[in-house]
Design a protein around this motif. Structure first.
Motif, PDB file in Angstrom:
ATOM      1  N   LEU A 101      61.736  21.704 130.594  1.00  0.00           N
ATOM      2  CA  LEU A 101      61.467  21.399 129.181  1.00  0.00           C
ATOM      3  C   LEU A 101      62.331  20.238 128.701  1.00  0.00           C
ATOM      4  O   LEU A 101      61.868  19.394 127.922  1.00  0.00           O
ATOM      5  CB  LEU A 101      61.709  22.640 128.320  1.00  0.00           C
ATOM      6  N   LYS A 102      63.576  20.196 129.150  1.00  0.00           N
ATOM      7  CA  LYS A 102      64.452  19.085 128.750  1.00  0.00           C
ATOM      8  C   LYS A 102      63.950  17.764 129.332  1.00  0.00           C
ATOM      9  O   LYS A 102      63.973  16.731 128.657  1.00  0.00           O
ATOM     10  CB  LYS A 102      65.887  19.362 129.204  1.00  0.00           C
ATOM     11  N   ARG A 103      63.497  17.796 130.587  1.00  0.00           N
ATOM     12  CA  ARG A 103      62.975  16.579 131.196  1.00  0.00           C
ATOM     13  C   ARG A 103      61.696  16.120 130.491  1.00  0.00           C
ATOM     14  O   ARG A 103      61.387  14.930 130.448  1.00  0.00           O
ATOM     15  CB  ARG A 103      62.707  16.803 132.686  1.00  0.00           C
ATOM     16  N   LYS A 159      61.384  16.388 127.402  1.00  0.00           N
ATOM     17  CA  LYS A 159      61.871  16.038 126.063  1.00  0.00           C
ATOM     18  C   LYS A 159      61.304  16.959 124.988  1.00  0.00           C
ATOM     19  O   LYS A 159      60.994  16.546 123.867  1.00  0.00           O
ATOM     20  CB  LYS A 159      61.565  14.567 125.730  1.00  0.00           C
ATOM     21  N   ARG A 160      61.150  18.228 125.345  1.00  0.00           N
ATOM     22  CA  ARG A 160      60.738  19.228 124.368  1.00  0.00           C
ATOM     23  C   ARG A 160      61.960  19.734 123.623  1.00  0.00           C
ATOM     24  O   ARG A 160      63.037  19.863 124.209  1.00  0.00           O
ATOM     25  CB  ARG A 160      60.018  20.393 125.048  1.00  0.00           C
ATOM     26  N   ARG A 161      61.803  20.026 122.350  1.00  0.00           N
ATOM     27  CA  ARG A 161      62.930  20.443 121.524  1.00  0.00           C
ATOM     28  C   ARG A 161      63.080  21.956 121.440  1.00  0.00           C
ATOM     29  O   ARG A 161      63.952  22.453 120.734  1.00  0.00           O
ATOM     30  CB  ARG A 161      62.774  19.861 120.116  1.00  0.00           C
ATOM     31  N   HIS A 162      62.225  22.700 122.125  1.00  0.00           N
ATOM     32  CA  HIS A 162      62.331  24.149 122.105  1.00  0.00           C
ATOM     33  C   HIS A 162      62.671  24.651 123.509  1.00  0.00           C
ATOM     34  O   HIS A 162      62.539  23.919 124.494  1.00  0.00           O
ATOM     35  CB  HIS A 162      61.012  24.778 121.647  1.00  0.00           C
ATOM     36  N   SER A 163      63.109  25.894 123.576  1.00  0.00           N
ATOM     37  CA  SER A 163      63.442  26.516 124.847  1.00  0.00           C
ATOM     38  C   SER A 163      62.499  27.675 125.116  1.00  0.00           C
ATOM     39  O   SER A 163      61.708  28.085 124.247  1.00  0.00           O
ATOM     40  CB  SER A 163      64.887  27.035 124.826  1.00  0.00           C
ATOM     41  N   ARG A 164      62.574  28.229 126.296  1.00  0.00           N
ATOM     42  CA  ARG A 164      61.765  29.401 126.631  1.00  0.00           C
ATOM     43  C   ARG A 164      62.112  30.565 125.702  1.00  0.00           C
ATOM     44  O   ARG A 164      61.235  31.300 125.259  1.00  0.00           O
ATOM     45  CB  ARG A 164      62.015  29.784 128.098  1.00  0.00           C
TER      46      ARG A 164
END
Length: 205
Positions: free
Chosen positions: A2-4, A6-11
């Motif tokens: 998710l970081k790669r 560039k999403r701003r939320h987590s699982r």
């Protein structure tokens, strides 16, 4: 991953959102877009993608294998072998089919409202298609009982058109009860002529 991306939320955020929404509305249904084989994805990371289907209670999955696009940051990352990407996408799709089949099976015997989109096919509030044997014009709202499914859509029988069913409920309440639903009309009253005005009016001949 998710970081790669560039999403701003987590699982954890996704799980928390689904849990809270389901607490407020237990019949809510979720879907998600899932990517398989993103650069640097390990088997452990992919296993997390599989488990999120159950942990979030997903019903609809849109799965697509990663493919690099020239000029993007992801295209410059270490790529996975294409056969690995396709195999993981197939496993995700299989997981999605299993989730949808379980949800479809749970609907058997229930009654649903459906919007008829075309002859013989309607759509429920939870976005499921339902085959309806009765000839109902597109655009009509009907109530149907689910009798089964074919793995992709429901099948059922039309119980009544929504408006007809509502009208029947009003009629079953009795004419007196239905009449009480109508607004009361105020009786018309005649206004008295003021005494001062009456003295100024000429006598009737």
């Amino acid at each position: 991953i998710l970081k790669r991306l560039k999403r701003r939320h987590s699982r954890v955020d996704a799980e928390r959102f689904c849990s809270e929404a389901r607490r407020l509305r237990p019949d809510v249904v979720f879907g998600a877009d899932l990517i398989a084989g993103f650069p640097t994805e390990t088997e452990y990371m992919f296993a997390n993608s599989l488990s999120v289907v159950d942990d979030c209670g997903l019903t609809y999955l849109h799965v697509f294998p990663f493919s690099p696009r020239s000029g993007t940051p992801a295209a410059r990352m270490p790529q996975l072998a294409r056969n690995v990407v396709k195999e993981r996408a197939a496993r995700l799709r299989a997981k999605g089919s299993q989730a949808l089949s379980s949800y479809l099976a749970a609907q058997t015997g229930t009654e649903v409202e459906a919007l008829v989109e075309r002859d013989g096919v309607g759509r429920t509030p939870h976005f499921l298609e339902i085959d309806l044997p009765a000839a109902v014009a597109a655009g009509a709202m009907v109530r149907a009982r689910v009798s089964g499914n074919d793995g992709r859509r429901l099948s059922g029988e039309v119980l009544a058109r929504a408006r007809r069913a509502a009208r029947a409920r009003v009629q079953s309440a009795g004419r007196g009860a239905a009449a009480n639903l109508l607004p009361k009309r105020r009786p018309r009253t005649r206004r008295a002529v003021p005494r001062s005005l009456a003295t100024r009016l000429p006598p009737a001949t």
